[in-house]
Design an enzyme around this catalytic site. Structure first.
Site, PDB file in Angstrom:
ATOM      1  N   TYR A 198       3.355   3.051  13.889  1.00 32.99           N
ATOM      2  CA  TYR A 198       2.388   3.346  12.831  1.00 32.99           C
ATOM      3  C   TYR A 198       1.304   4.309  12.894  1.00 32.99           C
ATOM      4  O   TYR A 198       1.009   5.131  11.947  1.00 32.99           O
ATOM      5  CB  TYR A 198       1.800   2.003  12.384  1.00 32.99           C
ATOM      6  CG  TYR A 198       2.233   1.192  11.606  1.00 32.99           C
ATOM      7  CD1 TYR A 198       1.744   0.987  10.211  1.00 32.99           C
ATOM      8  CD2 TYR A 198       3.444   0.445  11.497  1.00 32.99           C
ATOM      9  CE1 TYR A 198       2.164   0.408   9.175  1.00 32.99           C
ATOM     10  CE2 TYR A 198       3.832  -0.398  10.642  1.00 32.99           C
ATOM     11  CZ  TYR A 198       3.190  -0.406   9.536  1.00 32.99           C
ATOM     12  OH  TYR A 198       3.790  -1.042   8.437  1.00 32.99           O
ATOM     13  N   GLU A 236       0.870  -1.164   0.019  1.00 32.98           N
ATOM     14  CA  GLU A 236      -0.182  -0.006   0.096  1.00 32.98           C
ATOM     15  C   GLU A 236       0.664   1.164  -0.221  1.00 32.98           C
ATOM     16  O   GLU A 236       1.736   1.416   0.596  1.00 32.98           O
ATOM     17  CB  GLU A 236      -0.838   0.021   1.119  1.00 32.98           C
ATOM     18  CG  GLU A 236      -1.812  -1.153   1.273  1.00 32.98           C
ATOM     19  CD  GLU A 236      -2.380  -1.577   2.444  1.00 32.98           C
ATOM     20  OE1 GLU A 236      -1.662  -1.319   3.447  1.00 32.98           O
ATOM     21  OE2 GLU A 236      -3.382  -2.300   2.898  1.00 32.98           O
TER      22      GLU A 236
END
Length: 597
Positions: free
Chosen positions: A209, A91
């Site tokens: 993240y 991604e």
């Protein structure tokens, strides 16, 4: 203000003042040669930076690769007599500063009149990503409502989690930090399946993240934050890099297994002296190094020991520590500063999942795909818009269909589907076997069941599909709980002529802010390594600093609450006092703009 790094030779920058500069030729570069172990995107990027920014003669660059094809984990190809297969996909986001810097200067393989970045940019501008259905249940019924559905308490829990110091999260798992309620939330389903996080994975990586992609929080439920290439990523990204390198004379040596690197370590000085290697016949082809020879080592691999099945055979479970892992273990034995590979590769039962590339050969199955994603898979445009997760799947199965044709030359009636399951040791819901035990055909049937094909039709429609499963014992090994020092710095202290690359190297920013399991991370290690070892004067772009931008922080707060104002528990008197202080200020405007007050 100078941004902190772990090596004074590295400069971190933002803005375009240095990013637009053509680097001057470093002093002494003509006397150097470079050896790169592996041909993953980190090594390929390092080779490109050596040529473009360090002005090294390409003929002095040699890649040593164990396999017979470059690309590392960025694969995607036709296996002879079997069909299409990809072990995974990547991604992409707007803020991959290092890779977009590189890809802006490489011609696209898909349209050589454009750069890789130009082609990618206009592709996604004309066909922006959007998911019409992110989660299903009950055999293809839409479950998600485009929201996180957290509520005030769980949103506050996440906000507080992001403020825990990195030091306090060392060697801790997500399930040690998150509440049971958060681990059962829709947010966690969205997050864990998108990024492949398990409950037992690193809480530190989870925090990194959240902070790294805080500017994307509002785009996660419908996956508008993501961008994808036109074709498989080997063709879209790897081939242009390899062509650029070969056009400049770089040498690629395949079938080479590097088992060790011998170092001379004295005081604060560390020098790579010898590459220990053999060819496919076992012949010793070791290489002696001088201080003028640069060595770039890809240590560890998330796709090492991948095993392929077929339509009629399961993918074998063979978690052997070959290739990059054995190399890293032998290197780490020579200095504690070279990391601790055992933290990542010693528990494959917790670092594995399985993927399966299903090729639908026309027929009726595309009708069920279109019913879920509300798009025809035959338009050449976005189809699923990212993964679709079957929330009630025992395997926690997700699947995605990228733009078709995904592979150049793919037959028009074919639709290539990538399927993966996070829980490979649980029996399926239609096929009562663990995913590990299943053939490609059986995984196909389980997928058909979860996209809503009636049970009476599954066996028949499965015959219009072929599939190749891939078991990957170490695919999430970089997410295993870790502490500082478990990964070696890209350029260890005192290194004269070597650097580490890839997912198991620690970047040189202080604190480290980039996240593993992205190709940007590998690219960043490459740029840092080349710039430090060769003396490139151009700065490395810092990790996008959205975690320090109050606008993104405020937007994330309301996004996690699905647009609801956060509940701020203040006594009436204190509330009136704060309101008076804010009245008429820019702070009040900002808080109102982002629906905080």
């Amino acid at each position: 203000m100078k941004l902190k790094t772990h090596d004074d030779r590295l400069t971190l920058t933002n803005g375009n003042y240095e990013s637009l500069v053509k680097a001057r030729k470093p002093q002494g570069i003509d006397e150097k040669s470079a050896y790169l172990i592996g041909t993953g995107i980190g090594a390929l990027a390092a080779g490109c930076f050596l040529i473009r920014d360090a002005h090294m003669d390409g003929s002095k660059i040699a890649f040593l690769e164990q396999l017979d094809v470059p690309g590392g984990s960025m694969d995607g190809r036709i296996r002879e007599n079997m069909g299409y297969v990809a072990r995974g996909g990547r991604e992409m986001g707007h803020h991959f500063e290092v890779l977009w810097d590189l890809f802006s200067s490489l011609p696209s393989d898909e349209d050589p009149s454009m750069s890789v970045l130009d082609y990618f940019f206009y592709l996604n501008k004309d066909d922006p990503n959007f998911s019409n259905c992110r989660i299903t249940e009950k055999q293809g019924v839409q479950y998600d409502n485009g929201k996180f559905n957290l509520g005030q308490d769980l949103a506050m829990e996440l906000a507080q989690f992001t403020m825990i110091p990195d030091e306090a999260l060392q060697d801790k798992s997500v399930e040690e930090v998150f509440s049971k309620e958060l681990l059962q939330s829709d947010f966690w389903t969205i997050w864990r399946t998108m990024f492949a996080f398990e409950n037992w994975h690193s809480a530190l990586e989870m925090k990194l993240y959240m902070q790294r992609f805080i500017h994307h929080v509002d785009g996660l439920p419908r996956l508008t934050a993501l961008q994808f290439s036109r074709h498989d990523q080997y063709n879209s990204f790897i081939k242009p890099m390899v062509k650029y390198l070969k056009d400049h004379g770089a040498q690629f040596h395949y079938g080479v297994t590097v088992t060790n690197v011998e170092f001379d370590i004295t005081g604060d000085k560390k020098v790579a002296k010898r590459i220990v290697a053999h060819d496919q016949e076992g012949k010793d082809i070791s290489i002696s190094l001088t201080e003028k020879d640069l060595l770039f080592v890809t240590n560890g691999s998330m796709t090492e020991s991948s095993c392929y099945g077929s339509d009629t055979t399961p993918a074998p479970w063979e978690p052997k520590l070959g290739g990059c892992w054995e190399l890293w273990k032998n290197i780490a034995a020579q200095s504690d500063e070279f990391g601790h590979p055992q933290k990542f590769c010693s528990n494959p039962e917790k670092s594995n999942w399985e993927s399966c590339t299903v090729t639908v050969h026309g027929g009726k199955v595309p009708e069920y795909i279109e019913k879920i994603c509300k798009r025809s898979p035959y338009t050449g445009k976005t189809v699923t818009g990212g993964i679709v997760t079957a929330v009630d799947s025992n395997w926690l199965m997700s699947w995605t269909i990228n733009r078709q044709e995904q592979y150049p030359g793919q037959p028009k009636e074919d639709v290539v589907v990538w399927v993966y399951g996070l829980f490979t040791d649980r029996p399926g819901d239609y096929i009562h076997k663990t995913m590990q035990e299943c053939t490609g055909k059986e995984i196909t049937k389980e997928w058909l069941y979860h996209i809503g094909v009636p049970v009476s039709e599954i066996e028949e429609l499965a015959e219009s599909c072929t599939a190749i499963p891939v078991m990957m014992p170490f695919i999430t090994s970089m997410f295993m709980p870790r502490a500082f020092g478990d990964r070696p710095y890209v350029v260890p202290k005192g290194s004269v002529n070597f650097a580490f690359l890839g997912q198991f190297a620690e970047t040189m920013d202080d604190p480290g802010r980039d996240t593993v399991f992205t190709i940007e991370y590998s690219g960043r290690t490459a740029m840092e390594a080349v710039y430090i070892l060769t003396g490139v004067e151009r700065g490395v772009p810092e990790v996008y600093a959205s975690r320090y931008d109050v606008r993104y922080l405020l937007n994330a707060a309301t996004s996690l609450l699905d647009g609801e104002k956060p509940h701020i528990d203040l006594p009436p008197l204190a509330r009136r006092k704060v309101a008076k202080m804010l009245d008429g200020t820019d702070a009040e405007k900002l808080l109102r703009e982002y629906n905080i007050i």
